[in-house]
Enzyme design. Structure first.
Site, PDB file in Angstrom:
ATOM      1  N   ARG A  51       0.790  -1.218   0.000  1.00 31.29           N
ATOM      2  CA  ARG A  51       0.000   0.000   0.000  1.00 31.29           C
ATOM      3  C   ARG A  51       0.830   1.279   0.000  1.00 31.29           C
ATOM      4  NH1 ARG A  51      -2.737  -3.935   1.531  1.00 31.29           N
ATOM      5  NH2 ARG A  51      -0.787  -4.450   2.520  1.00 31.29           N
ATOM      6  N   THR A  52       1.792   1.360   0.893  1.00 30.39           N
ATOM      7  CA  THR A  52       2.507   2.632   1.043  1.00 30.39           C
ATOM      8  C   THR A  52       3.286   2.943  -0.234  1.00 30.39           C
ATOM      9  OG1 THR A  52       2.696   2.096   3.376  1.00 30.39           O
ATOM     10  CG2 THR A  52       4.013   3.937   2.582  1.00 30.39           C
ATOM     11  N   HIS A 129       5.052   5.737  11.550  1.00 31.25           N
ATOM     12  CA  HIS A 129       4.539   5.612  10.176  1.00 31.25           C
ATOM     13  C   HIS A 129       3.622   6.827   9.957  1.00 31.25           C
ATOM     14  CE1 HIS A 129       3.301   4.023   6.439  1.00 31.25           C
ATOM     15  NE2 HIS A 129       3.063   2.767   6.769  1.00 31.25           N
TER      16      HIS A 129
HETATM   17  N1   CP Z   1      -0.226   0.073   5.806  1.00 28.58           N
HETATM   18  C1   CP Z   1       0.971  -0.263   5.270  1.00 28.58           C
HETATM   19  O1   CP Z   1       2.015   0.300   5.613  1.00 28.58           O
HETATM   20  O2   CP Z   1       0.906  -1.253   4.334  1.00 28.58           O
HETATM   21  P1   CP Z   1       2.135  -1.759   3.466  1.00 28.58           P
HETATM   22  O3   CP Z   1       3.096  -2.437   4.424  1.00 28.58           O
HETATM   23  O4   CP Z   1       1.561  -2.683   2.457  1.00 28.58           O
HETATM   24  O5   CP Z   1       2.787  -0.551   2.856  1.00 28.58           O
END
Ligand code: CP
Length: 302
Positions: A51-52, A129
């Protein structure tokens, strides 16, 4: 925010946080623009991401910018022994802004001290984050109409969960009532709880999940993160601690939304997905607009 790195959510004031959320609303209405024409964003992911990384890349490309970078340290010269400092100094020459994820707590702060361009922390170990935090706040405000005076439950891995750490700090600016649900060994660290106390807010700690559900406006589920446990046996003891099933939402408030930063393993049963109270995939979409707002703000284009 112009030319400033975003390493911890505490780097932004309450007014700056709200400014990003307001801007993200504008990008949501009109996500395809050309304001990043000629800008190059570096995307350095030393740790896995779906996602990120992809929402940053989508955000930048929808605004006409270009992305360079890597999705794994294994395909970079880190594999040959290059230091983080040398990597950052080099990539600063190639880009206007660096988005970086790394497995070591504090690595983003260090990178921001050596880089000649701003750094956006896309997750550093179990620490922070901040961009997830901003999209979480955006999702809460969008679904509840406010960020103030809400009952918010954090459920799962509150010790290693960097999204929980950032979001707790930010929500301490908004009169939140915190409900902290975790196994005893995965409680929220004292250093994070200090932010709640310093804001003169209350928190309750629980091990039983069901007690909390009827009171909440937001249920923020998290994954128990196998990769953060020094001893795999400790992970085995807690990996199934909390599993949200659709029937468990029967007595929840009408307005409640279930959030999760994702990825999930088994902590939200798939039978929750079709419940209108499930919001985690829309939450992930909101990341595009929030990241557009951030990149445009830091580059001084809005
Ligand atoms: N929410 C999040 O950080 O997802 P990813 O690890 O897929 O980036």
């Amino acid at each position: 925010m112009k030319n400033r790195s975003l390493v911890s959510i505490n780097d932004y004031s309450k007014a700056e946080i709200i400014k990003v959320l307001d801007l993200a609303e504008e990008f949501e209405k009109n996500p395809r623009q050309t304001i990043l024409n000629g800008k190059v964003i570096a995307s350095l992911f030393f740790e896995p991401s779906t996602r990120t990384r992809l929402s940053f890349e989508s955000a930048v490309q929808q605004l006409g910018g270009s992305i360079v970078g890597f999705s794994s340290a294994a395909t970079s010269s880190v594999q040959k022994g290059e230091t983080l400092k040398d990597t950052i100094l080099t990539v600063s020459n190639y880009s206007d802004l660096i988005v970086m994820r790394h497995n070591i707590d504090g690595s983003a702060r260090y990178a921001s001290e050596v880089a000649s361009v701003p750094i956006i922390n896309a997750g550093d170990g179990a620490n922070q984050h901040p961009t997830q935090c901003l999209l979480d706040l955006y999702s809460i405000r969008k679904t509840q109409g406010t960020l103030d005076n809400l009952d918010i439950a954090f459920v799962g891995d509150l010790k290693y969960g960097r999204t929980v750490h950032s979001l707790t700090m930010a929500l301490s600016l908004f009169n939140t009532r915190f409900h902290l649900v975790s196994p005893p060994e995965l409680k929220l660290p004292s250093a994070v709880k200090r932010h709640i106390k310093e804001a003169n807010l209350k928190y309750e700690q629980y091990t039983d999940f069901m007690d909390v559900i009827p009171a909440c406006d937001i249920i923020y589920m998290t994954r128990i993160q196998r990769e953060r446990f020094p001893d795999p046996l400790d992970y085995e003891k807690v990996k199934n601690a909390y599993i949200l099933e659709n029937a468990m939402l029967a007595n929840s408030k009408e307005n409640v939304k279930v959030l999760h930063p994702l990825p999930r393993v088994n902590e939200i049963n798939e039978d929750v997905d079709s419940n209108p109270k499930a919001y985690y995939f829309q939450q992930a979409l909101n990341g595009v607009f929030v990241r557009q707002a951030l990149v445009a703000s830091i580059l001084g284009l809005v």
